[in-house]
Design a protein around this motif. Structure first.
Motif, PDB file in Angstrom:
ATOM      1  N   MET A 146       1.415   4.199  -2.856  1.00 57.68           N
ATOM      2  CA  MET A 146       1.246   5.625  -2.554  1.00 57.68           C
ATOM      3  C   MET A 146       2.487   6.411  -2.986  1.00 57.68           C
ATOM      4  O   MET A 146       2.374   7.489  -3.586  1.00 57.68           O
ATOM      5  N   LEU A 191       0.836  -1.198   0.000  1.00 57.35           N
ATOM      6  CA  LEU A 191       0.000   0.000   0.000  1.00 57.35           C
ATOM      7  C   LEU A 191       0.875   1.254   0.000  1.00 57.35           C
ATOM      8  O   LEU A 191       0.674   2.166  -0.812  1.00 57.35           O
ATOM      9  N   TYR A 243      -8.606   1.909  -1.176  1.00 62.21           N
ATOM     10  CA  TYR A 243      -7.731   3.080  -1.135  1.00 62.21           C
ATOM     11  C   TYR A 243      -7.578   3.766  -2.483  1.00 62.21           C
ATOM     12  O   TYR A 243      -7.408   4.977  -2.539  1.00 62.21           O
ATOM     13  N   MET A 266      -7.147  -3.577  -0.734  1.00 63.29           N
ATOM     14  CA  MET A 266      -6.525  -2.257  -0.588  1.00 63.29           C
ATOM     15  C   MET A 266      -6.650  -1.456  -1.881  1.00 63.29           C
ATOM     16  O   MET A 266      -6.905  -0.250  -1.843  1.00 63.29           O
TER      17      MET A 266
END
Length: 122
Positions: free
Chosen positions: A25, A21, A95, A91
């Protein structure tokens, strides 16, 4: 695999998933890589907090996996870490608002079924 060992497996997989994750990002912060900016992107990895943290989580996950391997067979632990794919898909969905097509859901179901069969005790 005991309950303690299964818990260690889940923590290992979750830590690796959290690493993914943060790597995603950080990758989004870097932007798209091509031949003109590849070297600067490699250098930028060291100065992007999300990427450094993601790599640290991956390292922690590797240490936890080694600890798991001191307790269980590789033939059980190796395939069992495939449940990390579930975390990755979830995720991505929650996200990054990535779609989950039916074919991916079926694939995840097959992975879960395979992990259950690998860990199943007679």
């Amino acid at each position: 695999m005991t309950l303690y060992e299964f818990g260690l497996l889940l923590i290992t997989v979750f830590t690796a998933g959290a690493g993914q994750l943060f790597l995603k990002m950080g990758a989004l912060k870097l932007g798209r890589v091509d031949t003109n900016n590849a070297l600067s992107h490699v250098v930028s990895i060291l100065f992007t907090p999300e990427l450094v943290f993601g790599l640290a989580l991956y390292g922690l996950s590797a240490v936890l996996y080694i600890l798991l391997l001191t307790r269980v067979n590789l033939s059980a632990a190796g395939p069992a870490v495939a449940i990390g794919y579930i975390f990755s898909v979830l995720m991505g969905y929650f996200y990054f608002r990535e779609a989950i097509p039916l074919s991916r859901l079926i694939g995840l179901g097959l992975i879960v079924s395979g992990v259950v069969l690998v860990l199943w005790k007679k």
